[in-house]
Design an enzyme around this catalytic site. Structure first.
Site, short mmCIF file in Angstrom:
data_model
loop_
_atom_site.label_atom_id
_atom_site.label_comp_id
_atom_site.label_asym_id
_atom_site.label_seq_id
_atom_site.Cartn_x
_atom_site.Cartn_y
_atom_site.Cartn_z
N HIS A 78 2.83 10.75 0.54
CA HIS A 78 3.85 10.25 1.45
C HIS A 78 5.27 10.39 0.92
CE1 HIS A 78 0.69 8.57 3.98
NE2 HIS A 78 0.16 8.00 2.91
N GLU A 119 0.50 7.70 -3.52
CA GLU A 119 1.49 7.48 -2.48
C GLU A 119 2.66 8.45 -2.62
OE1 GLU A 119 1.25 5.28 0.27
OE2 GLU A 119 -0.78 5.56 -0.49
N HIS A 148 0.84 -1.19 0.00
CA HIS A 148 0.00 0.00 0.00
C HIS A 148 0.88 1.24 0.00
CE1 HIS A 148 -3.50 2.40 2.08
NE2 HIS A 148 -2.98 3.02 1.05
#
Length: 227
Positions: A123, A119, A77
């Site tokens: 992040h 992502e 993930h």
């Protein structure tokens, strides 16, 4: 009555002041690229993701490569920079553009382009690394984890205790302890296994992540799809 209202107002003001003080301490590095304490490698149980998506939007699930093409088990993930309390996100806005070649190179671990882009934006930009280095770090982190054999080719639904899944990962990965791993779930299904790692990708404890682990006695792992 006036005294009660006054005391309540004073108490509320005190709580607000305490919150502001603690928030300042916690958020001093808020969203500064590269300024974080550790990573969380999040491994999603793909069949649970696909079952949940099918319940919400069957048409979309049918078009999702992760749910329709290969028989995925645990997929990445993300690799999430974390503070000891809380986490940074969207540290560059707009995020530097992500090269399509990088996206293609990651599809074996993260089987959805949309996931990879998200992502990176949310992040990866907080890692302090360039895009290529960040996704190379994801690959290194994933390669450091051995998936327990029982979960590689699950052909039928399996009812498990979250602690049982944790123990299986700990047994398969020397050096991993119960304080460095957390299993998450929805109301009925196992969702993810989250493993805490230092910036140099060594296992490390993570109290806040562990507190957010699934507290159900048992959850279901749906079987692997397709093939």
């Amino acid at each position: 009555m006036v005294r009660i209202v006054t005391r309540l107002a004073a108490f509320a003001a005190l709580l607000l002041a305490i919150s502001a003080i603690s928030g300042t301490a916690q958020d001093r590095r808020q969203n500064e690229p590269g300024q974080f304490d550790f990573y969380v490698l999040s491994l999603s149980w793909s069949p649970s993701f696909c079952d949940a998506m099918t319940e919400r939007a069957a048409d979309r699930a049918a078009r999702e490569p992760q749910c329709a093409e290969r028989p995925y088990s645990f997929v990445v993930h993300g690799l999430w920079p974390q503070y000891e309390r809380g986490f940074p996100e969207f540290c560059q806005n707009p995020a530097p553009r992500l090269d399509r070649n990088i996206v293609t190179s990651m599809l074996d671990l993260m089987p959805a382009p949309g996931l990879i882009y998200n992502e990176w934006d949310k992040h990866g930009t907080c890692s302090g690394l360039g895009a290529r280095a960040y996704f190379e770090t994801i690959r290194k982190a994933r390669s450091a984890i051995k998936i327990p054999a029982d979960y590689l080719e699950l052909a039928a639904p399996k009812t498990v205790a979250p602690a049982e899944v944790e123990e299986a990962f700990i047994k398969a990965n020397p050096g991993l302890s119960s304080s460095a791993i957390a299993v998450t779930c929805d109301k009925t299904r196992l969702s993810e296994v989250r493993i805490c790692m230092s910036k140099d990708l060594q296992f490390r404890s993570c109290e806040e992540i562990d507190r957010r682990a699934c507290r159900r006695e048992q959850v279901v792992m749906p079987p692997i799809r397709g093939g």
